[in-house]
Design a protein around this motif. Structure first.
Motif, PDB file in Angstrom:
ATOM      1  N   LYS A   1       0.841  -1.209   0.000  1.00  0.00           N
ATOM      2  CA  LYS A   1       0.000   0.000   0.000  1.00  0.00           C
ATOM      3  C   LYS A   1       0.876   1.260   0.000  1.00  0.00           C
ATOM      4  N   VAL A   2       1.973   1.192   0.768  1.00  0.00           N
ATOM      5  CA  VAL A   2       2.904   2.325   0.790  1.00  0.00           C
ATOM      6  C   VAL A   2       3.426   2.585  -0.623  1.00  0.00           C
ATOM      7  N   LYS A   3       3.828   1.489  -1.300  1.00  0.00           N
ATOM      8  CA  LYS A   3       4.420   1.632  -2.633  1.00  0.00           C
ATOM      9  C   LYS A   3       3.432   2.228  -3.636  1.00  0.00           C
ATOM     10  N   SER A   4       2.139   1.939  -3.452  1.00  0.00           N
ATOM     11  CA  SER A   4       1.181   2.436  -4.442  1.00  0.00           C
ATOM     12  C   SER A   4       0.922   3.934  -4.290  1.00  0.00           C
ATOM     13  N   CYS A   5       1.302   4.535  -3.143  1.00  0.00           N
ATOM     14  CA  CYS A   5       1.056   5.983  -3.024  1.00  0.00           C
ATOM     15  C   CYS A   5       2.344   6.804  -3.088  1.00  0.00           C
ATOM     16  N   VAL A   6       3.473   6.149  -3.388  1.00  0.00           N
ATOM     17  CA  VAL A   6       4.712   6.920  -3.546  1.00  0.00           C
ATOM     18  C   VAL A   6       5.314   6.721  -4.938  1.00  0.00           C
ATOM     19  N   GLY A   7       6.003   7.754  -5.402  1.00  0.00           N
ATOM     20  CA  GLY A   7       6.788   7.639  -6.626  1.00  0.00           C
ATOM     21  C   GLY A   7       8.243   7.774  -6.215  1.00  0.00           C
ATOM     22  N   VAL A   8       9.120   7.031  -6.878  1.00  0.00           N
ATOM     23  CA  VAL A   8      10.530   7.040  -6.462  1.00  0.00           C
ATOM     24  C   VAL A   8      11.432   7.345  -7.659  1.00  0.00           C
ATOM     25  N   VAL A   9      12.297   8.330  -7.472  1.00  0.00           N
ATOM     26  CA  VAL A   9      13.307   8.636  -8.497  1.00  0.00           C
ATOM     27  C   VAL A   9      14.668   8.356  -7.867  1.00  0.00           C
ATOM     28  N   PRO A  10      15.275   7.203  -8.185  1.00  0.00           N
ATOM     29  CA  PRO A  10      16.567   6.889  -7.567  1.00  0.00           C
ATOM     30  C   PRO A  10      17.683   7.768  -8.131  1.00  0.00           C
ATOM     31  N   GLU A  11      18.831   7.709  -7.479  1.00  0.00           N
ATOM     32  CA  GLU A  11      19.954   8.549  -7.928  1.00  0.00           C
ATOM     33  C   GLU A  11      20.384   8.169  -9.345  1.00  0.00           C
ATOM     34  N   THR A  12      20.347   6.867  -9.634  1.00  0.00           N
ATOM     35  CA  THR A  12      20.682   6.419 -10.983  1.00  0.00           C
ATOM     36  C   THR A  12      19.389   6.230 -11.762  1.00  0.00           C
TER      37      THR A  12
ATOM     38  N   ARG B   1       0.338   9.152 -10.442  1.00  0.00           N
ATOM     39  CA  ARG B   1      -0.040  10.340  -9.669  1.00  0.00           C
ATOM     40  C   ARG B   1       0.116  10.093  -8.163  1.00  0.00           C
ATOM     41  N   PRO B   2       1.357   9.899  -7.730  1.00  0.00           N
ATOM     42  CA  PRO B   2       1.595   9.571  -6.312  1.00  0.00           C
ATOM     43  C   PRO B   2       1.326  10.761  -5.403  1.00  0.00           C
ATOM     44  N   ASP B   3       1.039  10.477  -4.135  1.00  0.00           N
ATOM     45  CA  ASP B   3       0.855  11.547  -3.149  1.00  0.00           C
ATOM     46  C   ASP B   3       2.205  12.084  -2.685  1.00  0.00           C
ATOM     47  N   ILE B   4       3.210  11.199  -2.723  1.00  0.00           N
ATOM     48  CA  ILE B   4       4.551  11.589  -2.266  1.00  0.00           C
ATOM     49  C   ILE B   4       5.560  11.206  -3.343  1.00  0.00           C
ATOM     50  N   LEU B   5       6.462  12.130  -3.625  1.00  0.00           N
ATOM     51  CA  LEU B   5       7.514  11.830  -4.592  1.00  0.00           C
ATOM     52  C   LEU B   5       8.857  11.856  -3.864  1.00  0.00           C
ATOM     53  N   PHE B   6       9.568  10.721  -3.897  1.00  0.00           N
ATOM     54  CA  PHE B   6      10.913  10.645  -3.316  1.00  0.00           C
ATOM     55  C   PHE B   6      11.931  10.845  -4.436  1.00  0.00           C
ATOM     56  N   LEU B   7      12.852  11.742  -4.236  1.00  0.00           N
ATOM     57  CA  LEU B   7      13.902  11.953  -5.243  1.00  0.00           C
ATOM     58  C   LEU B   7      15.267  11.902  -4.571  1.00  0.00           C
ATOM     59  N   ASP B   8      16.117  11.026  -5.050  1.00  0.00           N
ATOM     60  CA  ASP B   8      17.459  10.907  -4.491  1.00  0.00           C
ATOM     61  C   ASP B   8      18.416  11.670  -5.407  1.00  0.00           C
ATOM     62  N   GLU B   9      18.948  12.772  -4.915  1.00  0.00           N
ATOM     63  CA  GLU B   9      19.855  13.627  -5.686  1.00  0.00           C
ATOM     64  C   GLU B   9      19.281  13.917  -7.073  1.00  0.00           C
TER      65      GLU B   9
ATOM     66  N   VAL C   1       1.257  17.578  -4.020  1.00  0.00           N
ATOM     67  CA  VAL C   1       2.172  16.430  -3.871  1.00  0.00           C
ATOM     68  C   VAL C   1       3.266  16.779  -2.860  1.00  0.00           C
ATOM     69  N   THR C   2       3.539  15.861  -1.956  1.00  0.00           N
ATOM     70  CA  THR C   2       4.630  16.044  -1.001  1.00  0.00           C
ATOM     71  C   THR C   2       5.928  15.582  -1.669  1.00  0.00           C
ATOM     72  N   VAL C   3       6.963  16.383  -1.544  1.00  0.00           N
ATOM     73  CA  VAL C   3       8.240  16.017  -2.176  1.00  0.00           C
ATOM     74  C   VAL C   3       9.285  15.811  -1.080  1.00  0.00           C
ATOM     75  N   PHE C   4       9.930  14.647  -1.131  1.00  0.00           N
ATOM     76  CA  PHE C   4      11.001  14.324  -0.178  1.00  0.00           C
ATOM     77  C   PHE C   4      12.250  14.110  -1.006  1.00  0.00           C
ATOM     78  N   LEU C   5      13.232  14.984  -0.840  1.00  0.00           N
ATOM     79  CA  LEU C   5      14.419  14.827  -1.679  1.00  0.00           C
ATOM     80  C   LEU C   5      15.697  14.835  -0.854  1.00  0.00           C
TER      81      LEU C   5
END
Lengths: 244, 322
Positions: free
Chosen positions: B74-85, B153-161, B186-190
């Motif tokens: 459920k967590v994964k379905s509401c977040v988007g992830v942009v890894p460093e690579t 259309r995630p609620d939270i977007l994680f971006l690593d660098e 959208v909440t952004v965590f970077l």
């Protein structure tokens, strides 16, 4: 949500087939491998090839599945693409089932080519087609799952190939591909019965050449199903452990 | 504002190495939250724990109320992830990659093509839709990877660098895009090692060093909390490095670079007099003198003891990015 998991399996399967398996070099290897295998045995001893065909089909399925499956998973781990699947909203088991199905379909193509060659050039016949199809499907699934298990337990592509060979080559010699298991010393027979290819070769032999022993055929099918479940559960646990 | 991400004593060991040390934080819905810290501080590991790529050894975390260990799907379905690579599939085209991601994230079938077209347009990739991902430039790969993370259309977007390895223009347009994204809720965590980027972009920043959060506040409050509220910056006609600076050290901590002297002070007037006296005593001519408020970089250096240039050089040496 079973529907979401099934959708995940479907998309992983399609992506793997398109990105890796159905590339021209792999297709040509898939056709060449059974041809070379047949030619090698024909040149060595043209007589009695029909008797050898169950073993050849099983061997084609074994190599067709494990070779690519292990490479695909290890490669994706190496470049970080497997993480793309792990962060998707599906379970780890779903990811592995999708991967295993991709390898199994590739193995099915190679084993299918081997079967055609056996029917056309080695005088083999499919006596019990329903059982043959059931064994073929289970064989490619089991060995693809074995490839996945190997791949999740190593880091590098070459390690996957090396570890696969530790399983593949003993299996070719111990599991009745060239020599009936019954003709081997008892301790070797015990080891042979711990390996899935033994049940595949035995079931292929019955389905292709007969006679059919229903009890033995059922034993083979149940054993292959058990191997499939065990390999999938172990691979999922190892993948989960790698995230710890 | 509701807390959309909450962590309590989140901890991660790699063998005997303590990578993340009992981190507790609340991230509010709709904010841009930055994780700032040197290499090996635990920034990426924290994101990896929050998105299910690695399991915490201790502590708990919830995202949108879902426990990251019990309800990870459920967590994964509401977040988007942009890894460093940028890790989409090289063998597939940009379109195929986004199509694959839309399937994996269960985007309704009848919306998939529309969403992909719209994202490609937003990220300036419309004319590269049929190009293989592997053949794209670093900047275009980065854009495609961010587009893929937004497909559901995630609620939270994680971006690593997120801007690591990008040219100035691409980095600037990406920062603007993230600000626009915040406006949509959208909440952004970077994570970033660019202090200026964190200052420009983030509503709140957590500074993390050796796995521990040592400060967490708005950029303005972090700057204000630096001991010594002003900096006197003086440029002389000749270098000052060789001179005896002891008499100035009584007024605050000193930083010298070629002809420039920076003193972090509490009493500006008294210190200015001392600097003028120092210049007269040593026959120095002042080219430029200014008092400035501490920057986020000053706050960062003060809090972590790590010079920003050192942090950037380390990052570049390790080869960060897309």
């Amino acid at each position: 949500m079973i529907r979401n998991e099934l959708e995940g399996i479907w998309h992983i399967l399609l992506k793997d087939l398109k990105a890796y398996y159905f590339k021209p070099p792999n297709i040509s290897w898939g056709i060449l491998f059974p041809l070379v295998l047949t030619l090698a045995f024909t040149l060595r001893n043209p007589a009695g090839l029909a008797e050898l065909s169950p073993g050849l089909v099983a061997m084609a399925a074994l190599f067709g599945t494990t070779s690519m499956e292990a490479i695909v998973i290890t490669f994706e781990k190496r470049v970080g693409a497997l993480e793309r699947l792990i962060i998707a909203p599906v379970s780890l088991a779903t990811i592995l089932v999708g991967k295993v199905l991709g390898g199994a379909i590739f193995g099915l193509v190679i084993a299918g080519v081997m079967t055609l060659i056996s029917l056309l050039f080695l005088n083999a016949t499919v006596t019990y087609p329903i059982f043959f199809i059931a064994v073929l499907i289970l064989t490619v699934l089991v060995h693809s799952a074995l490839g996945a298990l190997v791949a999740v337990s190593v880091k590098e592509v070459f390690e996957a190939q090396t570890l696969s060979n530790y399983f593949r080559f003993p299996m070719v010699f111990l599991c009745g591909v060239f020599l009936p298991v019954e003709a081997m010393p008892v301790p070797v027979q015990v080891i042979a019965h711990l390996l899935p290819l033994t049940y595949s070769v035995d079931a292929f032999r019955q389905a292709l050449m007969g006679p059919l022993h229903v009890t033995l055929m059922l034993r083979d099918l149940v054993a292959l199903t058990l191997f499939l479940v065990i390999f999938l559960v172990l691979a999922t646990r190892l993948l989960k452990k790698s995230l710890e | 504002m509701n807390n959309i991400i909450t962590t309590q004593n989140l901890t991660k060991y790699y063998g005997s190495l303590l990578a993340v040390d009992h981190i507790s934080m609340n991230i509010e819905e709709g904010e841009i939250f930055g994780f700032l810290g040197p290499n090996g501080a635990g920034k990426t590991t924290t994101i990896r724990m929050l998105v299910g790529l690695t399991t915490p050894n201790e502590g708990t975390a919830t995202i949108k109320g879902y426990d990251i260990q019990k309800d990870i799907v459920k967590v994964k379905s509401c977040v988007g992830v942009v890894p460093e690579t940028s890790n989409l599939y090289n063998e597939l085209t940009v379109w195929e990659n986004l199509r694959f991601m839309s399937g994996m994230y269960h985007v309704p079938r009848n919306e998939r093509d529309h969403r992909i077209t719209s994202l490609l347009k937003t990220f300036g990739l419309a004319d590269r839709a049929r190009a293989k991902f592997g053949g794209l430039s670093k900047g275009l790969k980065r854009r495609a990877t961010i587009a893929a993370a937004l497909i559901h259309r995630p609620d939270i977007l994680f971006l690593d660098e997120p801007t690591s390895g990008l040219d100035v223009m691409s980095a600037r347009s990406l920062r603007q895009f993230l600000k626009d994204l915040r406006e949509t809720g959208v909440t952004v965590f970077l994570t970033t090692h660019y202090i200026e980027e964190a200052d420009l972009l983030c509503d709140r920043i957590a500074i993390i060093v050796k796995g521990q959060i040592i400060a967490m506040d708005t950029p303005n409050n972090l700057k204000a909390n630096v001991h010594g509220t002003s900096i006197i910056e003086v440029v002389f006609t000749s270098p000052v490095k060789t001179l005896n600076l002891e008499e100035l050290q009584a007024y605050g901590s000193i930083e010298v670079k070629d002809n420039t002297l920076r003193i972090q002070v509490t009493d500006v007037l008294k210190s200015l007099k001392a600097v003028t006296r120092f210049a007269d005593d040593h026959g120095l001519k002042v080219v430029y003198m200014n008092t400035v408020k501490p920057s986020l970089e000053d706050a960062f250096v003060k809090l972590t003891g790590v010079e920003s240039e050192v942090m950037l050089m380390e990052k570049e040496r390790r080869g960060g990015g897309a």
